[in-house]
Write a protein that holds these residues in place. Structure first.
Motif, short mmCIF file in Angstrom:
data_model
loop_
_atom_site.label_atom_id
_atom_site.label_comp_id
_atom_site.label_asym_id
_atom_site.label_seq_id
_atom_site.Cartn_x
_atom_site.Cartn_y
_atom_site.Cartn_z
N VAL A 11 -46.19 -12.97 -3.70
CA VAL A 11 -47.59 -13.00 -4.13
C VAL A 11 -48.45 -12.17 -3.19
O VAL A 11 -49.32 -11.39 -3.63
CB VAL A 11 -48.10 -14.45 -4.22
CG1 VAL A 11 -49.61 -14.48 -4.42
CG2 VAL A 11 -47.39 -15.20 -5.35
N ALA B 58 -47.93 -8.51 -3.91
CA ALA B 58 -48.58 -8.11 -5.16
C ALA B 58 -50.09 -8.00 -4.99
O ALA B 58 -50.72 -7.08 -5.53
CB ALA B 58 -48.24 -9.10 -6.27
N LYS B 59 -50.68 -8.91 -4.24
CA LYS B 59 -52.12 -8.86 -4.04
C LYS B 59 -52.54 -7.70 -3.14
O LYS B 59 -53.67 -7.20 -3.24
CB LYS B 59 -52.60 -10.19 -3.45
CG LYS B 59 -52.58 -11.33 -4.47
CD LYS B 59 -53.18 -12.61 -3.91
CE LYS B 59 -53.26 -13.67 -5.01
NZ LYS B 59 -53.83 -14.95 -4.54
N PRO C 175 -52.57 -4.40 -5.94
CA PRO C 175 -52.90 -4.88 -7.29
C PRO C 175 -52.67 -3.83 -8.38
O PRO C 175 -53.13 -2.71 -8.27
CB PRO C 175 -54.38 -5.24 -7.17
CG PRO C 175 -54.89 -4.46 -6.00
CD PRO C 175 -53.74 -4.37 -5.05
N THR D 254 -52.43 -12.98 -9.65
CA THR D 254 -51.94 -11.66 -9.25
C THR D 254 -51.75 -10.79 -10.49
O THR D 254 -51.83 -11.27 -11.62
CB THR D 254 -50.60 -11.77 -8.49
OG1 THR D 254 -49.68 -12.55 -9.27
CG2 THR D 254 -50.79 -12.44 -7.14
#
Length: 352
Positions: A171, A174-175, A178, A205
């Motif tokens: 996560v 991914a953040k 973006p 996300t």
């Protein structure tokens, strides 16, 4: 009084006699006469149904599968067909009617007589399709659930090139990028696609979806690092994880999976409440006599409860289920369809 579907056939004559006696005692002569006539009608109709069910089956049964031969759904159906043949004393023959994400097979079963001689092996696609397509059938009105064989956990896998070993790390990655990372699925609207979108939604996300035509080509690109993650079934990729070609991060079920007990769930990895699984169920056309549905449900639950069959299901990546009567399966499938429909609507998912 226990539900009718849970009662053995031999219980009904006694049940009718008891009810008739009670009504005669409690009511007037006129009421008693009316009650007697109603009870007699019930006894006659249900007696005929019981006789029909006790004679069932007296010829071969078809088990329809909506996928081509060779896949996990086909393998599961063939295992069940062999065991059910022995249990019922009649051949159970698997017929593959692949196409349109199982819609062709579903339409075929709907067109068959509601007599228990055409069974339908359905996956979660059965409950996903109504939210993705305009269909000429209704999964609630046109079919009767018989039994749930078990649930099929998915898991979150990544290439070895991606430096993450937990859901939290994925996560965070991914953040930090973006809309730049991509994830694979084995088809738009598949359980793996919906599970991935649910994870993205719950963790706020964003990744790019890359749909493939099947699990095989998708996994090849995951191994190669062309995509960052995928959520296939545990069974379809277990050997690759054991060989070290893929990294397993977490499973999608609410409980850990028998085949990989050391892999945590997504829910316990920082996304509380997460659960999305595939599953295998048996259905028949609506209108099939309840006593026949009951007999099939009992037979299948007995089969799944046997140690040998349970072990075979677990090897196929299926967590066996033996507690659900037909009405319980109906509630389960409705709940699953509502869950799938919500994800599809909120994430604006379209069929290919």
């Amino acid at each position: 009084m226990p539900p009718i579907q849970h009662m053995p056939f031999a219980s009904f004559p006694a049940l009718v006699a008891t009810a008739l006696g009670a009504m005669r005692t409690a009511g007037t002569r006129k009421v008693g006469r009316t009650a007697a006539m109603a009870a007699l009608a019930f006894s006659t109709v249900f007696g005929a149904t019981c006789v029909q069910a006790q004679a069932y089956p007296n010829r071969p049964i078809k088990l329809i599968v909506g996928f081509p031969p060779g896949g996990s759904s086909d393998a599961t159906a063939r295992l069940l067909a062999t065991a059910l043949s022995e249990k019922l004393g009649q051949p159970v023959v698997v017929e593959n009617k692949a196409g349109a994400n199982t819609v062709i097979a579903t339409q075929y079963v709907r067109s068959q007589p509601a007599d228990g001689y055409t069974l339908f092996s359905v996956s979660s696609s059965f409950a996903i399709n109504p939210a993705l397509q305009k269909l000429n059938y209704n999964i609630y009105k046109d079919f009767t659930p018989v039994a749930l064989l078990g649930v099929i956990p998915l898991w979150l896998v990544t290439p070895n090139q991606v430096p993450v070993k937990s859901v939290g790390e994925l996560v965070s990655l991914a953040k930090a990028q973006p809309g730049k990372l991509a994830y694979a699925s084995y088809g738009a609207g598949s359980a793996g696609h919906l599970a991935s979108e649910l994870l993205l939604s719950m963790t706020k996300t964003n990744m790019i979806h890359v749909p493939y035509k099947g699990t095989g080509p998708a996994i090849v690109d995951v191994i190669g690092g062309q995509v960052t993650m995928m959520m296939p079934t545990v069974a379809s990729s277990l050997s690759l994880v054991k060989e070290g070609k893929l990294r397993a991060i977490a499973v999608s079920s609410s409980k850990r999976v028998s085949a990989v007990p050391d892999v945590p769930t997504i829910a316990e990895s920082g996304v509380p409440g997460f659960e999305l699984v595939a599953w295998e169920s048996i259905q028949v056309a609506a209108g099939t006599p309840p006593a026949i549905v009951f007999r099939l449900n009992t037979a299948i639950r007995d089969i799944v409860a046997s140690p040998d069959f349970r072990e075979k299901l677990i090897k196929l990546g299926i967590e066996p289920e033996t507690k659900m009567a037909s009405n319980d399966v109906a509630k389960f499938i409705r709940s699953e369809a509502e869950k799938f429909e919500k994800i599809i609507r909120e994430r604006n998912i379209k069929a290919e």
